[in-house]
Scaffold this motif. Structure first.
Motif, short mmCIF file in Angstrom:
data_model
loop_
_atom_site.label_atom_id
_atom_site.label_comp_id
_atom_site.label_asym_id
_atom_site.label_seq_id
_atom_site.Cartn_x
_atom_site.Cartn_y
_atom_site.Cartn_z
N GLN A 1 -6.99 4.01 1.94
CA GLN A 1 -6.90 4.23 0.35
C GLN A 1 -5.70 4.59 0.02
O GLN A 1 -4.83 4.17 -1.03
CB GLN A 1 -8.02 4.95 -0.11
CG GLN A 1 -8.09 4.98 -1.63
CD GLN A 1 -8.11 3.59 -2.06
OE1 GLN A 1 -9.33 2.79 -1.90
NE2 GLN A 1 -7.29 3.15 -3.02
N ARG A 2 -5.15 5.90 0.70
CA ARG A 2 -3.78 6.51 0.33
C ARG A 2 -2.78 5.51 0.57
O ARG A 2 -1.92 5.45 -0.28
CB ARG A 2 -3.69 7.90 0.97
CG ARG A 2 -4.32 9.07 0.27
CD ARG A 2 -3.94 10.39 1.03
NE ARG A 2 -4.22 10.24 2.37
CZ ARG A 2 -5.25 10.76 3.03
NH1 ARG A 2 -6.40 11.06 2.48
NH2 ARG A 2 -5.16 10.90 4.38
N LEU A 3 -2.75 4.94 1.68
CA LEU A 3 -1.78 3.82 2.07
C LEU A 3 -1.78 2.74 0.95
O LEU A 3 -0.68 2.13 0.74
CB LEU A 3 -1.97 3.59 3.42
CG LEU A 3 -1.58 4.58 4.79
CD1 LEU A 3 -2.12 4.11 5.95
CD2 LEU A 3 -0.15 4.78 4.71
N LEU A 4 -2.89 2.22 0.71
CA LEU A 4 -2.99 0.94 0.02
C LEU A 4 -2.45 1.39 -1.54
O LEU A 4 -1.65 0.62 -2.10
CB LEU A 4 -4.27 0.55 -0.16
CG LEU A 4 -4.77 -0.10 1.05
CD1 LEU A 4 -6.40 -0.32 1.07
CD2 LEU A 4 -4.06 -1.48 1.33
N ASP A 5 -2.85 2.59 -2.01
CA ASP A 5 -2.43 3.05 -3.14
C ASP A 5 -1.06 3.15 -3.24
O ASP A 5 -0.43 2.58 -4.28
CB ASP A 5 -2.95 4.52 -3.65
CG ASP A 5 -4.48 4.37 -3.97
OD1 ASP A 5 -4.83 3.32 -4.17
OD2 ASP A 5 -4.95 5.54 -3.93
N ARG A 6 -0.18 3.54 -2.23
CA ARG A 6 1.10 3.75 -1.99
C ARG A 6 1.77 2.42 -2.03
O ARG A 6 2.57 2.22 -2.62
CB ARG A 6 1.64 4.52 -0.84
CG ARG A 6 2.95 4.97 -0.73
CD ARG A 6 3.07 5.99 0.42
NE ARG A 6 4.27 5.79 1.14
CZ ARG A 6 4.55 6.24 2.35
NH1 ARG A 6 3.48 7.03 2.80
NH2 ARG A 6 5.49 5.88 3.03
N LEU A 7 1.33 1.47 -1.30
CA LEU A 7 1.77 0.03 -1.17
C LEU A 7 1.57 -0.75 -2.77
O LEU A 7 2.44 -1.31 -2.97
CB LEU A 7 1.00 -0.81 -0.25
CG LEU A 7 1.62 -2.40 0.01
CD1 LEU A 7 2.87 -2.24 0.46
CD2 LEU A 7 0.93 -2.75 1.23
N SER B 1 -1.50 -9.06 9.94
CA SER B 1 -2.75 -8.44 9.94
C SER B 1 -3.37 -8.28 8.74
O SER B 1 -4.43 -8.43 8.49
CB SER B 1 -2.38 -7.02 10.83
OG SER B 1 -2.05 -7.29 11.98
N LEU B 2 -2.69 -7.86 7.69
CA LEU B 2 -3.11 -7.80 6.38
C LEU B 2 -3.73 -9.10 5.80
O LEU B 2 -4.81 -9.03 5.17
CB LEU B 2 -1.90 -7.22 5.55
CG LEU B 2 -2.11 -6.86 4.11
CD1 LEU B 2 -3.15 -5.61 3.90
CD2 LEU B 2 -1.13 -6.62 3.26
N LEU B 3 -2.98 -10.16 6.04
CA LEU B 3 -3.67 -11.50 5.68
C LEU B 3 -4.89 -11.96 6.12
O LEU B 3 -5.86 -12.32 5.69
CB LEU B 3 -2.46 -12.49 5.51
CG LEU B 3 -1.17 -12.36 4.69
CD1 LEU B 3 -0.26 -13.49 5.06
CD2 LEU B 3 -1.72 -12.21 3.26
#
Length: 182
Positions: free
Chosen positions: A151-157, A28-30
């Motif tokens: 945004q929080r999840l992407l920052d954590r990843l 899904s991300l790709l």
């Protein structure tokens, strides 16, 4: 969904490896990244550039806004998270288009620095006119709270992936030193 494993039951058209939630997330991300690129490309194409070329121009623009009139190719690659050959190719194309200029470093003749040309600055100004609205349209399906959560999840990843990258670099260097030690 299998309550023991957390895996979904497959559908006829789904690849078997996508039963694993982590594999589905990766896929899904790709796929989403590709769709975002596809949604943004027509905006950049209006100005005769590609998304990756915009990335180079934007990094140079941001650097100039912070007082760095030019960047070394290696610094540009580091900020874009791309390998040196890819940076060189992108800069070559932008230079042929007249959007960037290369110059030798004043302190090290081996180092080449890249800066926006007047035409590059002009393109930046033109692209930025509609850019924020285009980005808002990409995320329009998400509420502001969902955007903040994403945004929080992407920052954590991002932080996790940087740690993995740095651990790999340091781990490789440590192994080399062990081999070289007498």
């Amino acid at each position: 969904m299998n309550p023991r494993t957390g895996h979904r039951k497959s559908t006829r058209n789904e690849a078997p490896e996508l039963h694993d939630p982590t594999e589905r997330l990766w896929h899904s991300l790709l796929r989403t990244l590709g769709l975002v690129k596809g949604a943004m490309q027509p905006h950049f194409a209006q100005f005769g550039i590609t998304g990756p070329q915009w990335g180079v121009l934007r990094v140079l623009h941001r650097a100039a806004a912070h007082g760095e009139t030019s960047l070394r190719l290696s610094d540009l690659g580091g900020r874009l998270l791309i390998r040196p050959p890819s940076v060189t190719g992108a800069v070559d194309r932008l230079e042929r288009m007249g959007l960037v200029q290369r110059a030798a470093s004043g302190t090290d003749a081996r180092v080449r620095r890249v800066a926006l040309s007047a035409a590059g600055k002009s393109i930046i100004r033109k692209v930025l006119v509609g850019h924020p609205e285009r980005i808002r349209s990409v995320f329009a399906t998400l509420t502001m709270e969902e955007q903040r959560q994403l945004q929080r999840l992407l920052d954590r990843l991002d932080a996790h992936l940087r740690e993995l990258r740095d651990a790999g670099i340091h781990g490789t260097q440590a192994k080399k030193k062990e081999v070289e030690a007498p």
